[in-house]
Design a protein around this motif. Structure first.
Motif, PDB file in Angstrom:
ATOM      1  N   GLY A 225       0.778  -1.221   0.000  1.00 35.07           N
ATOM      2  CA  GLY A 225       0.000   0.000   0.000  1.00 35.07           C
ATOM      3  C   GLY A 225       0.811   1.271   0.000  1.00 35.07           C
ATOM      4  N   LEU A 226       0.525   2.136   0.970  1.00 34.09           N
ATOM      5  CA  LEU A 226       1.288   3.376   1.149  1.00 34.09           C
ATOM      6  C   LEU A 226       2.749   3.055   1.396  1.00 34.09           C
ATOM      7  CD1 LEU A 226       1.297   6.525   1.718  1.00 34.09           C
ATOM      8  CD2 LEU A 226       1.012   5.911   4.128  1.00 34.09           C
ATOM      9  N   THR A 227       2.981   1.982   2.152  1.00 38.09           N
ATOM     10  CA  THR A 227       4.325   1.500   2.455  1.00 38.09           C
ATOM     11  C   THR A 227       4.385   0.006   2.140  1.00 38.09           C
ATOM     12  OG1 THR A 227       3.974   0.720   4.731  1.00 38.09           O
ATOM     13  CG2 THR A 227       4.295   3.111   4.426  1.00 38.09           C
ATOM     14  N   PRO A 228       5.584  -0.570   2.135  1.00 35.57           N
ATOM     15  CA  PRO A 228       5.701  -2.013   1.891  1.00 35.57           C
ATOM     16  C   PRO A 228       5.253  -2.887   3.064  1.00 35.57           C
ATOM     17  CG  PRO A 228       7.723  -0.860   1.279  1.00 35.57           C
ATOM     18  CD  PRO A 228       6.899   0.094   2.084  1.00 35.57           C
ATOM     19  N   LEU A 229       4.677  -2.300   4.106  1.00 37.41           N
ATOM     20  CA  LEU A 229       4.231  -3.094   5.250  1.00 37.41           C
ATOM     21  C   LEU A 229       2.864  -3.729   5.009  1.00 37.41           C
ATOM     22  CD1 LEU A 229       4.841  -4.009   8.164  1.00 37.41           C
ATOM     23  CD2 LEU A 229       3.823  -1.871   8.971  1.00 37.41           C
ATOM     24  N   GLU A 230       2.061  -3.100   4.157  1.00 38.19           N
ATOM     25  CA  GLU A 230       0.709  -3.618   3.918  1.00 38.19           C
ATOM     26  C   GLU A 230       0.748  -4.895   3.096  1.00 38.19           C
ATOM     27  OE1 GLU A 230      -3.543  -2.213   1.868  1.00 38.19           O
ATOM     28  OE2 GLU A 230      -1.964  -0.731   2.171  1.00 38.19           O
ATOM     29  N   GLY A 231      -0.251  -5.763   3.315  1.00 39.16           N
ATOM     30  CA  GLY A 231      -0.407  -6.915   2.438  1.00 39.16           C
ATOM     31  C   GLY A 231      -0.176  -8.249   3.113  1.00 39.16           C
ATOM     32  N   VAL A 232       0.526  -9.143   2.404  1.00 38.79           N
ATOM     33  CA  VAL A 232       0.696 -10.524   2.847  1.00 38.79           C
ATOM     34  C   VAL A 232       1.788 -10.614   3.918  1.00 38.79           C
ATOM     35  CG1 VAL A 232      -0.102 -11.438   0.651  1.00 38.79           C
ATOM     36  CG2 VAL A 232       2.332 -11.006   0.968  1.00 38.79           C
ATOM     37  N   VAL A 233       1.880 -11.757   4.566  1.00 44.13           N
ATOM     38  CA  VAL A 233       2.935 -12.019   5.546  1.00 44.13           C
ATOM     39  C   VAL A 233       4.283 -12.064   4.823  1.00 44.13           C
ATOM     40  CG1 VAL A 233       3.829 -13.728   7.190  1.00 44.13           C
ATOM     41  CG2 VAL A 233       1.360 -13.275   7.056  1.00 44.13           C
ATOM     42  N   MET A 234       5.311 -11.477   5.438  1.00 50.90           N
ATOM     43  CA  MET A 234       6.641 -11.429   4.829  1.00 50.90           C
ATOM     44  C   MET A 234       7.677 -11.990   5.793  1.00 50.90           C
ATOM     45  SD  MET A 234       6.181  -7.675   3.071  1.00 50.90           S
ATOM     46  CE  MET A 234       4.487  -7.062   3.167  1.00 50.90           C
ATOM     47  N   GLY A 235       8.957 -11.818   5.467  1.00 51.75           N
ATOM     48  CA  GLY A 235      10.010 -12.385   6.302  1.00 51.75           C
ATOM     49  C   GLY A 235       9.996 -11.834   7.713  1.00 51.75           C
ATOM     50  N   THR A 236      10.047 -10.505   7.830  1.00 53.23           N
ATOM     51  CA  THR A 236      10.007  -9.864   9.152  1.00 53.23           C
ATOM     52  C   THR A 236       8.873  -8.855   9.267  1.00 53.23           C
ATOM     53  OG1 THR A 236      11.512  -8.054   8.516  1.00 53.23           O
ATOM     54  CG2 THR A 236      12.515 -10.078   9.386  1.00 53.23           C
ATOM     55  N   ARG A 237       8.110  -8.618   8.182  1.00 56.06           N
ATOM     56  CA  ARG A 237       6.992  -7.675   8.214  1.00 56.06           C
ATOM     57  C   ARG A 237       5.690  -8.416   8.462  1.00 56.06           C
ATOM     58  NH1 ARG A 237       8.726  -5.401   2.576  1.00 56.06           N
ATOM     59  NH2 ARG A 237      10.665  -4.317   3.096  1.00 56.06           N
ATOM     60  N   SER A 238       4.808  -7.774   9.223  1.00 58.35           N
ATOM     61  CA  SER A 238       3.547  -8.406   9.606  1.00 58.35           C
ATOM     62  C   SER A 238       2.577  -8.554   8.452  1.00 58.35           C
ATOM     63  CB  SER A 238       2.870  -7.564  10.693  1.00 58.35           C
ATOM     64  OG  SER A 238       2.532  -6.278  10.183  1.00 58.35           O
ATOM     65  N   GLY A 239       2.649  -7.660   7.447  1.00 56.25           N
ATOM     66  CA  GLY A 239       1.545  -7.573   6.508  1.00 56.25           C
ATOM     67  C   GLY A 239       0.343  -6.967   7.210  1.00 56.25           C
ATOM     68  N   ASP A 240      -0.851  -7.213   6.687  1.00 56.93           N
ATOM     69  CA  ASP A 240      -2.063  -6.588   7.213  1.00 56.93           C
ATOM     70  C   ASP A 240      -2.293  -6.932   8.686  1.00 56.93           C
ATOM     71  OD1 ASP A 240      -2.590  -5.540   4.719  1.00 56.93           O
ATOM     72  OD2 ASP A 240      -4.010  -7.120   4.165  1.00 56.93           O
ATOM     73  N   VAL A 241      -2.554  -5.911   9.481  1.00 54.97           N
ATOM     74  CA  VAL A 241      -3.004  -6.075  10.864  1.00 54.97           C
ATOM     75  C   VAL A 241      -4.148  -5.096  11.088  1.00 54.97           C
ATOM     76  CG1 VAL A 241      -0.757  -6.822  11.777  1.00 54.97           C
ATOM     77  CG2 VAL A 241      -1.320  -4.383  11.707  1.00 54.97           C
ATOM     78  N   ASP A 242      -4.823  -5.219  12.232  1.00 50.81           N
ATOM     79  CA  ASP A 242      -5.860  -4.260  12.601  1.00 50.81           C
ATOM     80  C   ASP A 242      -5.240  -2.856  12.618  1.00 50.81           C
ATOM     81  OD1 ASP A 242      -7.614  -2.575  14.155  1.00 50.81           O
ATOM     82  OD2 ASP A 242      -8.545  -4.380  14.970  1.00 50.81           O
ATOM     83  N   PRO A 243      -5.827  -1.897  11.914  1.00 49.99           N
ATOM     84  CA  PRO A 243      -5.256  -0.541  11.919  1.00 49.99           C
ATOM     85  C   PRO A 243      -5.147   0.089  13.304  1.00 49.99           C
ATOM     86  CG  PRO A 243      -6.907  -0.764  10.188  1.00 49.99           C
ATOM     87  CD  PRO A 243      -7.001  -1.991  11.038  1.00 49.99           C
ATOM     88  N   ASN A 244      -5.907  -0.435  14.258  1.00 50.39           N
ATOM     89  CA  ASN A 244      -5.855   0.119  15.616  1.00 50.39           C
ATOM     90  C   ASN A 244      -4.810  -0.570  16.487  1.00 50.39           C
ATOM     91  OD1 ASN A 244      -7.025   2.280  17.046  1.00 50.39           O
ATOM     92  ND2 ASN A 244      -8.140   0.856  18.364  1.00 50.39           N
ATOM     93  N   LEU A 245      -4.002  -1.448  15.901  1.00 51.31           N
ATOM     94  CA  LEU A 245      -3.008  -2.173  16.690  1.00 51.31           C
ATOM     95  C   LEU A 245      -2.005  -1.224  17.334  1.00 51.31           C
ATOM     96  CD1 LEU A 245      -1.825  -4.849  17.660  1.00 51.31           C
ATOM     97  CD2 LEU A 245      -0.521  -4.971  15.516  1.00 51.31           C
ATOM     98  N   HIS A 246      -1.589  -0.177  16.619  1.00 51.69           N
ATOM     99  CA  HIS A 246      -0.652   0.781  17.209  1.00 51.69           C
ATOM    100  C   HIS A 246      -1.204   1.347  18.514  1.00 51.69           C
ATOM    101  CE1 HIS A 246       1.538   0.698  13.397  1.00 51.69           C
ATOM    102  NE2 HIS A 246       2.460   1.481  13.924  1.00 51.69           N
ATOM    103  N   SER A 247      -2.466   1.774  18.488  1.00 54.48           N
ATOM    104  CA  SER A 247      -3.080   2.350  19.681  1.00 54.48           C
ATOM    105  C   SER A 247      -3.189   1.315  20.792  1.00 54.48           C
ATOM    106  CB  SER A 247      -4.460   2.904  19.323  1.00 54.48           C
ATOM    107  OG  SER A 247      -5.135   3.360  20.471  1.00 54.48           O
ATOM    108  N   HIS A 248      -3.576   0.106  20.432  1.00 54.33           N
ATOM    109  CA  HIS A 248      -3.729  -0.958  21.431  1.00 54.33           C
ATOM    110  C   HIS A 248      -2.400  -1.261  22.124  1.00 54.33           C
ATOM    111  CE1 HIS A 248      -5.151  -4.682  23.273  1.00 54.33           C
ATOM    112  NE2 HIS A 248      -4.083  -5.292  22.764  1.00 54.33           N
ATOM    113  N   LEU A 249      -1.332  -1.405  21.344  1.00 54.96           N
ATOM    114  CA  LEU A 249      -0.037  -1.722  21.935  1.00 54.96           C
ATOM    115  C   LEU A 249       0.516  -0.546  22.744  1.00 54.96           C
ATOM    116  CD1 LEU A 249       1.618  -3.761  19.039  1.00 54.96           C
ATOM    117  CD2 LEU A 249       0.645  -4.624  21.174  1.00 54.96           C
ATOM    118  N   ALA A 250       0.215   0.667  22.321  1.00 60.05           N
ATOM    119  CA  ALA A 250       0.629   1.834  23.101  1.00 60.05           C
ATOM    120  C   ALA A 250      -0.056   1.839  24.462  1.00 60.05           C
ATOM    121  CB  ALA A 250       0.312   3.114  22.340  1.00 60.05           C
ATOM    122  N   ASN A 251      -1.352   1.496  24.474  1.00 62.45           N
ATOM    123  CA  ASN A 251      -2.111   1.492  25.730  1.00 62.45           C
ATOM    124  C   ASN A 251      -1.725   0.329  26.628  1.00 62.45           C
ATOM    125  OD1 ASN A 251      -3.561   3.776  24.984  1.00 62.45           O
ATOM    126  ND2 ASN A 251      -5.182   2.586  23.997  1.00 62.45           N
TER     127      ASN A 251
END
Length: 401
Positions: A225-251
């Motif tokens: 997508g906007l960055t190479p992080l979006e999409g399928v599972v990769m070697g060290t990249r997650s691919g698609d996750v819940d967009p709210n994951l950043h907020s959840h992990l911060a909390n």
């Protein structure tokens, strides 16, 4: 006929990959890597017709590394160079194809740095170093994103406020475009099909992975997508996750934005799921010995890849073939088999013997009788960059062996 010699450069922040491509020869005359640039450990390694070589180039920067390369390249190309082709990761919306580099192109690449803060500055370093060492040669920028500029707006727009797109360019761009373009055109050639009248699904699978839907020679959808992080599972990249994951992990964890971003890019994917490695070869071996984490990582990888390919099929008027490429796609019969097993509704089925034969650079069809085509096509991004470069610097374009 001696052909045309193009030096292909892929600049990283502390590295410089290179290959000397002759458009009439199957393999690079010389290829290699300058790494750890700027440090006392800086070194240059290369492979040519005489074998593998290396030398220390302590504290060398990009320009010094290219200066070290110059006699090697000249020795391998006594006929001379016709041009230099550069891989550039992000072209934003400014570039719909490859282009000759001038000051306006450099300014446009620099303006796109906010979209690719890790990659574009490094690519620019390679360009500027090459312009200094080869001031009289035409140089061409080939963008990972350009091939995907043919996506329709309903495929590239996110469902976010329009102002974020119009003012800040927040949209899906896609990557690996040079590879998706090369292997789909090569598949059409191998099948004696008209590339401009054909439809393909492609899966570029390496440490970075993406899928693409290609119709009549144009990308119509892609997984990154906007960055190479979006999409399928990769070697060290997650691919698609819940967009709210950043907020959840911060909390929950108290992590900063930078910490979450680092984990999703560098500690996730196959590495995170398996707890073992981001290398599929290691995981296949461990899974065969009963390692539960490796088994899970492979199952998630294949299922998510199949889901992505099935979704890409929405963009196709018909399916002329599914193409596997990249280090994993070209060399793992097991991953190809597990992925295709999830795509029964598309009628896909593999011939086991043909699947096993296509490894280590062997291209071919691997589908069972009655199935739509499934192909393994080794990618060659360096050759595609060289051909793009020749097409721009020569009025009659280029052909290759």
């Amino acid at each position: 006929m001696t052909g045309n010699n193009i030096l292909v450069i892929n600049g990283g922040s502390s590295s410089l990959k290179f290959a000397l491509i002759n458009d009439q020869e199957a393999n690079p005359r010389i290829s290699g890597l300058a790494e750890r640039l700027g440090s006392v450990e800086a070194g240059l390694s290369w492979k040519d017709s005489q074998g593998k070589h290396s030398k220390a180039i302590s504290k060398a920067g990009h320009q010094q590394a290219l200066a070290e390369l110059l006699p090697l390249v000249q020795n391998a190309a006594p006929e001379g160079l016709q041009g230099v082709g550069h891989r550039v990761v992000h072209g934003g919306e400014a570039f719909t194809g490859s282009c000759l580099i001038d000051n306006s192109v450099i300014d446009a690449i620099r303006a796109t740095i906010p979209l690719a803060p890790l990659h574009n500055p490094a690519n620019l370093m390679g360009i500027e170093a090459a312009l200094a060492v080869f001031p009289d040669l035409p140089q061409v920028a080939v963008f990972d994103t350009a091939f995907h500029q043919s996506l329709p707006d309903y495929a590239y727009r996110y469902a976010i406020p329009t102002s974020l797109y119009e003012q800040h360019g927040v949209r899906r761009y896609g990557f690996h475009g040079t590879s998706h373009r090369y292997v789909s055109a090569e598949a059409a050639r191998l099948m004696n099909a008209d590339y401009q009248q054909s439809s393909w699904l492609t899966a570029h699978l390496g440490n970075g992975c993406s899928t693409c839907a290609i119709v009549n020679g144009q990308s119509r959808d892609t997984s990154m997508g906007l960055t190479p992080l979006e999409g399928v599972v990769m070697g060290t990249r997650s691919g698609d996750v819940d967009p709210n994951l950043h907020s959840h992990l911060a909390n929950v964890m108290g992590w900063t934005l930078a910490e979450v971003t680092r984990v999703l890019n560098n500690e996730s994917g196959l590495k995170g799921l398996s707890g073992l490695s981001n290398d599929m070869r290691t995981l296949e071996e461990a899974a065969g010995e009963g390692h539960a984490g490796a088994q899970l990582a492979m199952e998630v990888f294949c299922y998510r890849l199949a889901k992505s390919l099935a979704s890409m099929a929405c963009a196709l008027p018909q399916l002329d073939g599914l193409i596997f490429t990249g280090g994993i796609g070209e060399n793992s019969p097991l991953i190809r088999s597990k992925t295709v097993a999830h795509l029964r509704l598309l009628g896909l089925q593999l011939d086991d013997a043909a699947n096993l034969r296509c490894i280590r650079g062997v291209a071919g069809e691997i589908q069972a009788s009655g199935s739509p085509r499934v192909l393994v096509v080794p990618t060659n991004e360096e050759l595609q960059i060289a051909l793009d470069t020749l097409n721009l610097i020569q009025p009659h374009g280029a052909a290759h062996a």
